[in-house]
Design a protein around this motif. Sequence first.
Motif, PDB file in Angstrom:
ATOM      1  N   LYS B  16     -23.301  79.060  36.880  1.00  0.00           N
ATOM      2  CA  LYS B  16     -21.847  79.025  37.058  1.00  0.00           C
ATOM      3  C   LYS B  16     -21.380  80.167  37.962  1.00  0.00           C
ATOM      4  CE  LYS B  16     -17.578  79.241  34.294  1.00  0.00           C
ATOM      5  NZ  LYS B  16     -16.843  78.137  34.902  1.00  0.00           N
ATOM      6  N   LYS B  17     -22.017  81.333  37.789  1.00  0.00           N
ATOM      7  CA  LYS B  17     -21.597  82.495  38.585  1.00  0.00           C
ATOM      8  C   LYS B  17     -21.813  82.284  40.089  1.00  0.00           C
ATOM      9  CE  LYS B  17     -22.625  85.765  34.922  1.00  0.00           C
ATOM     10  NZ  LYS B  17     -23.795  86.471  34.396  1.00  0.00           N
ATOM     11  N   VAL B  18     -22.815  81.502  40.408  1.00  0.00           N
ATOM     12  CA  VAL B  18     -23.116  81.332  41.838  1.00  0.00           C
ATOM     13  C   VAL B  18     -22.573  80.010  42.394  1.00  0.00           C
ATOM     14  CG1 VAL B  18     -25.163  82.794  41.723  1.00  0.00           C
ATOM     15  CG2 VAL B  18     -25.387  80.321  41.356  1.00  0.00           C
ATOM     16  N   ALA B  19     -21.767  79.323  41.593  1.00  0.00           N
ATOM     17  CA  ALA B  19     -21.294  77.994  42.000  1.00  0.00           C
ATOM     18  C   ALA B  19     -20.557  78.040  43.343  1.00  0.00           C
ATOM     19  CB  ALA B  19     -20.419  77.386  40.914  1.00  0.00           C
ATOM     20  N   SER B  20     -19.651  79.004  43.486  1.00  0.00           N
ATOM     21  CA  SER B  20     -18.870  79.075  44.725  1.00  0.00           C
ATOM     22  C   SER B  20     -19.765  79.372  45.926  1.00  0.00           C
ATOM     23  CB  SER B  20     -17.819  80.183  44.638  1.00  0.00           C
ATOM     24  OG  SER B  20     -16.820  79.775  43.751  1.00  0.00           O
ATOM     25  N   HIS B  21     -20.717  80.219  45.657  1.00  0.00           N
ATOM     26  CA  HIS B  21     -21.706  80.567  46.672  1.00  0.00           C
ATOM     27  C   HIS B  21     -22.428  79.299  47.166  1.00  0.00           C
ATOM     28  CE1 HIS B  21     -25.411  83.336  47.576  1.00  0.00           C
ATOM     29  NE2 HIS B  21     -25.205  82.438  48.499  1.00  0.00           N
ATOM     30  N   VAL B  22     -22.917  78.519  46.226  1.00  0.00           N
ATOM     31  CA  VAL B  22     -23.638  77.292  46.594  1.00  0.00           C
ATOM     32  C   VAL B  22     -22.715  76.344  47.343  1.00  0.00           C
ATOM     33  CG1 VAL B  22     -24.807  75.243  45.690  1.00  0.00           C
ATOM     34  CG2 VAL B  22     -25.256  77.496  44.671  1.00  0.00           C
ATOM     35  N   THR B 200     -33.172  70.728  33.057  1.00  0.00           N
ATOM     36  CA  THR B 200     -32.131  71.699  33.397  1.00  0.00           C
ATOM     37  C   THR B 200     -30.805  70.990  33.653  1.00  0.00           C
ATOM     38  OG1 THR B 200     -33.839  73.043  34.456  1.00  0.00           O
ATOM     39  CG2 THR B 200     -31.549  73.617  34.926  1.00  0.00           C
ATOM     40  N   LEU B 201     -30.893  69.884  34.367  1.00  0.00           N
ATOM     41  CA  LEU B 201     -29.693  69.094  34.628  1.00  0.00           C
ATOM     42  C   LEU B 201     -29.012  68.719  33.310  1.00  0.00           C
ATOM     43  CD1 LEU B 201     -28.194  67.699  37.016  1.00  0.00           C
ATOM     44  CD2 LEU B 201     -29.695  65.742  36.707  1.00  0.00           C
ATOM     45  N   ALA B 202     -29.814  68.185  32.382  1.00  0.00           N
ATOM     46  CA  ALA B 202     -29.256  67.756  31.103  1.00  0.00           C
ATOM     47  C   ALA B 202     -28.700  68.947  30.327  1.00  0.00           C
ATOM     48  CB  ALA B 202     -30.320  67.031  30.292  1.00  0.00           C
ATOM     49  N   ALA B 203     -29.477  70.022  30.295  1.00  0.00           N
ATOM     50  CA  ALA B 203     -29.053  71.180  29.500  1.00  0.00           C
ATOM     51  C   ALA B 203     -27.794  71.811  30.088  1.00  0.00           C
ATOM     52  CB  ALA B 203     -30.184  72.205  29.435  1.00  0.00           C
ATOM     53  N   ASN B 204     -27.726  71.919  31.409  1.00  0.00           N
ATOM     54  CA  ASN B 204     -26.573  72.581  32.024  1.00  0.00           C
ATOM     55  C   ASN B 204     -25.305  71.726  31.973  1.00  0.00           C
ATOM     56  OD1 ASN B 204     -28.141  74.774  32.420  1.00  0.00           O
ATOM     57  ND2 ASN B 204     -28.169  74.705  34.661  1.00  0.00           N
ATOM     58  N   ILE B 205     -25.492  70.422  31.999  1.00  0.00           N
ATOM     59  CA  ILE B 205     -24.315  69.557  31.815  1.00  0.00           C
ATOM     60  C   ILE B 205     -23.751  69.791  30.406  1.00  0.00           C
ATOM     61  CG2 ILE B 205     -23.655  67.151  31.392  1.00  0.00           C
ATOM     62  CD1 ILE B 205     -25.286  66.393  33.877  1.00  0.00           C
ATOM     63  N   ARG B 206     -24.674  69.830  29.437  1.00  0.00           N
ATOM     64  CA  ARG B 206     -24.246  70.071  28.054  1.00  0.00           C
ATOM     65  C   ARG B 206     -23.580  71.442  27.935  1.00  0.00           C
ATOM     66  NH1 ARG B 206     -26.760  72.923  25.021  1.00  0.00           N
ATOM     67  NH2 ARG B 206     -28.836  72.605  25.920  1.00  0.00           N
ATOM     68  N   ASP B 402     -19.070  71.660  40.127  1.00  0.00           N
ATOM     69  CA  ASP B 402     -20.016  72.773  40.172  1.00  0.00           C
ATOM     70  C   ASP B 402     -21.406  72.223  40.432  1.00  0.00           C
ATOM     71  OD1 ASP B 402     -18.241  74.801  39.676  1.00  0.00           O
ATOM     72  OD2 ASP B 402     -18.574  74.818  37.501  1.00  0.00           O
ATOM     73  N   PRO B 403     -22.233  72.998  41.133  1.00  0.00           N
ATOM     74  CA  PRO B 403     -23.644  72.613  41.209  1.00  0.00           C
ATOM     75  C   PRO B 403     -24.233  72.806  39.809  1.00  0.00           C
ATOM     76  CG  PRO B 403     -23.320  74.786  42.159  1.00  0.00           C
ATOM     77  CD  PRO B 403     -21.952  74.255  41.821  1.00  0.00           C
ATOM     78  N   ILE B 404     -25.076  71.869  39.394  1.00  0.00           N
ATOM     79  CA  ILE B 404     -25.597  71.953  38.028  1.00  0.00           C
ATOM     80  C   ILE B 404     -26.956  72.638  37.991  1.00  0.00           C
ATOM     81  CG2 ILE B 404     -26.328  70.596  36.034  1.00  0.00           C
ATOM     82  CD1 ILE B 404     -23.387  70.569  36.375  1.00  0.00           C
ATOM     83  N   VAL B 405     -27.798  72.263  38.935  1.00  0.00           N
ATOM     84  CA  VAL B 405     -29.134  72.862  38.970  1.00  0.00           C
ATOM     85  C   VAL B 405     -29.232  73.754  40.203  1.00  0.00           C
ATOM     86  CG1 VAL B 405     -31.604  72.429  39.022  1.00  0.00           C
ATOM     87  CG2 VAL B 405     -30.075  70.826  37.844  1.00  0.00           C
ATOM     88  N   VAL B 406     -29.357  75.040  39.968  1.00  0.00           N
ATOM     89  CA  VAL B 406     -29.465  75.980  41.085  1.00  0.00           C
ATOM     90  C   VAL B 406     -30.783  76.734  40.941  1.00  0.00           C
ATOM     91  CG1 VAL B 406     -28.404  77.905  42.304  1.00  0.00           C
ATOM     92  CG2 VAL B 406     -26.963  76.257  41.092  1.00  0.00           C
ATOM     93  N   ASP B 420     -30.174  71.588  51.508  1.00  0.00           N
ATOM     94  CA  ASP B 420     -30.354  71.689  50.054  1.00  0.00           C
ATOM     95  C   ASP B 420     -29.061  71.986  49.286  1.00  0.00           C
ATOM     96  OD1 ASP B 420     -30.452  74.156  51.337  1.00  0.00           O
ATOM     97  OD2 ASP B 420     -31.867  75.043  49.919  1.00  0.00           O
ATOM     98  N   HIS B 421     -28.255  72.888  49.790  1.00  0.00           N
ATOM     99  CA  HIS B 421     -27.027  73.217  49.055  1.00  0.00           C
ATOM    100  C   HIS B 421     -26.008  72.087  49.167  1.00  0.00           C
ATOM    101  CE1 HIS B 421     -28.563  77.157  48.288  1.00  0.00           C
ATOM    102  NE2 HIS B 421     -28.784  77.359  49.578  1.00  0.00           N
ATOM    103  N   PHE B 422     -25.927  71.510  50.341  1.00  0.00           N
ATOM    104  CA  PHE B 422     -25.045  70.354  50.489  1.00  0.00           C
ATOM    105  C   PHE B 422     -25.483  69.236  49.544  1.00  0.00           C
ATOM    106  CE2 PHE B 422     -24.668  66.141  52.528  1.00  0.00           C
ATOM    107  CZ  PHE B 422     -23.311  65.966  52.313  1.00  0.00           C
TER     108      PHE B 422
END
Lengths: 325, 659
Positions: B16-22, B200-206, B402-406, B420-422
Amino acid sequence: MKLILSTSNIMSGGPSVIRRPTFEKSNTELTSSLRENFAVHQRAPTPSANGTSAPSKPSFREWTTQQDDTLYIPSHATSPLSEPRESYDITVKLFYLPNIPADRRCLQTREAINLVLQELGTTSIDLLIVSFPGITFDADDEDSDLDDPVTPPSVPTSTDDASLDAESVPEDMETIITTWHTLEKLYEEKIVSKLGIAEFGVQRLNKLLPNTKVRPTVDQINVRDCCVVPKPLILYAKQEGIELLTHNDCTNVLPRGTLREILGSGEKGVGVLAGEGNNKGLKGDVEPQWVVKYTAVVKDRGVVESKGYFAVAELNKEQVHGARR
Amino acid sequence: MGLLAIGTPLEWPEAKKVASHVRSWGIEQLLAIWRNAKGKERDALLWGDEVEYLVVCYDDEHHKVRLSLRQADILQALATDEKLLRQGGGVPDLQRGAAKELDTAPVFHPEFGRFMLEATPGKPWGIGFKDLLDVEPNMKWRRKIAKDHMAKTEYPITLTTFPRLGTQDCTVPSFPVSGPKLRSQFVPDEIANPHIRFPTLAANIRARRGRKVEINVPVFRDEKTPWPFKDPSVNYNLHQWPEDDDVRNGAAKENHIYMDAMAFGMGSCCLQITFQAKNIEEGRKMYDQLSPLGPILLALTAATPVYKGFLADTDVRWNQISRAVDDRTPEELGEKPLKNDRWRLPKSRYASNSTYISQDSRLRKEYLDPNLVIDTDLKQRLLDGGMDDLLATHFAHLFIRDPIVVFAEDLKELDLQKADHFENLQSTNWQHMRFKPPPPGSDTGWRVEFRPMEIQITDFENAAFSIFIVLITRAILSFDLNFYIPIARVSENMETAHARDAVSTEKFWFRKNPFSSRSVRSTPNGTSSATPSNSRPPSPFGPVEDEYTQMSINEVVNGQTDSGFPGLIPLVESYLNSMNVDVETRCELARYLDLIRKRADGTYWTTAKWIREFVRGHKRYMMDSVVDDVITYDLVQAAERITREEGRDGFGWELFGKR
């Protein structure tokens, strides 16, 4: 006077391209796209208004162009293809109409091809298919391929599209062969890369092939029959290297009566020909000469970029309008 | 699914902290791609289909069928089959052979579910009509290859969902539920592909959501269904994870089947088609014009009437997937006042699309969503970079997420040669259409993906729907068709498509006249026509509401009577009549079009209807909505038989007629 009727590109033309049921062979595409193109040009110059139809028909002189003894209906501007020539597959189908002597065909063929080449802004076409009057292939009727005039055509009680083909007797093979030699010249001049015929069965192919220098590589069969094409024809075509393609045109694509109605002064006509309440129209008798359909497909995208028709008729002034009725 | 990069994924609070960055790097990559490829011209039509399979494992002795979790083994077997590699096949993520000139073997891909497999043609299809005829045999080939690399008891089936996913003992091998990643009380963590991306996708969505995903499907109320229905499989006494409180807080709704994990949605099989456009503008046009067809094709391909051992009151998978990956917070959902989050979000990141993007004079502003949520800063960046407003709006809308998997490794340096980021944002926006820029460094053009269709039981049907969509795109481009309706109506139609038997009972908003009014045209090269006085001002637009009306699926597909909408099938036929098609091809295409025509007019049943009736007619069925192990075993066997026989043995004739 010669009348050159044109549809312009009908691909974005809308309803005229659709007809139901789609397996019914018909000339609706030609007639309705002619009508539509006329209608568009009729209302085009009307400066007055909000687009609603004017109370009376504009004089045909406003939306047609006469050059010497030729009348373009409507006034015509070419629409050249937008991409390089090699991007396209251009197919032209020429419908020879009944009661035209073979010697006139030669000139007519040139004329038709030239109109299409000008329209598309090109110098060659990939496939030229010719359709001869009265020749229809019927998969359900094994004898349909014979030269004999088709005995009592299935009682055309109505004048709807389906019975149009019954109007004329099959073209004789001699005329067909004579005409074919004209096509061969176009091939030799590299104006046309491939030649094709429409609605030929094994018998007719058998008679035509030995008399050709340039053989047809395509035989167009009505789409209604495409799942029931007789085995012998499939085998014969394969053996002779002829591709069987589908179409859904009718053979007599522009009967005289239909043309007269479209151009006439009646309710469904555009008032080019004189009639009751329209003595400014042209007088005389119209005689359809030939119809040509062209289709330009962007090869590697399968997109039809341009498709349209030209129809040419002679207006015979010697005969007073209505004399043939 | 693609994008199986390896690295160290960040857990949610870090991600979450790097979401804007991504996001901002994603936008820079997008701009680089767009600048580079916006002038790309005259790409050929290439297209591809994706077929997804469930891998089932029969236990004949116990009359039971389970999901096989051997995806990795099967892919490994496919990637090491020398013969397959020589034919150009394999598994691109692991190993595949060089594509051949002719008959390149199909390739296989992992999917989210560890019980799933995806197969695509080894080479994209073209528009040659002969290519179209290769689709069905190729799909059959794929299935055969897949089967050949499975155990004797395993079989690849194309049902959208496994009817008893989430019931006890539904997988082999078996694993305990309530794992740390999914925290599901119904499915184990091992249900997901073990590649680190997926858990990770599943866990971070949760984690982003602050609770488990919540999927409530209305249950089909049959004669003896207990009413009100309380999902009897819900365990209210679990205390392993904080999320176990969800059900005690009312997550499981009355009269609904309750599910709680991404696998219930992303474990569904779909039929997706991707097209390459000739240039960016054609891609944008196809995106817009196919969009209103999405709900129609969703209803027409309906195949999902069972969830977790119960008959559902809906026929399609769409909303379940949408909820299965819904990462919105209570604030974004509107359940709490906005405090920490940036905005309310009306849709899940898996949803019908919300934008039109074509620079088309027929696109009226009334069609757009006035309340579209966008990231205005990112949009400004795109505009500053030279992108036009419509396209910038589209991407600024996708980038509200937000990007979910970074992966930590990817944040060190911005590489403008990569995407990749796009793609991180782009490919986790699962809308029913996807507009895909060319991958950097490849010769691929602008593409559009059509995503709403449900997978069908037989390859014949899957080929039919794929080819139908391809032909529709050709008709759209050839006739310059106009299917625009307000995008909000498309979303509404998407909901309508869920109704049980929507094909025969529901009406959908659809445009009445798909043709542009014809006017005297100027020539394509820009010079005006020889009769300039003929140029006519464009006819004034009438009210938007007059442009569309409600139609049945039959009317949309087969046409309205009289002068109404001409119908998609007649449009396709009309297109084919303008093409040089050989008799054999036309005859084959007629089989496919006939299937679509008759699915639409009700002569043939949708897969959903067929499955529902199969269950209801089963001797074990108690008219109580329960689809038990035995019924499921018989249903899966029936699906396998239909796949094999395609109705030729008279079984399943309701789907195709008597053959």
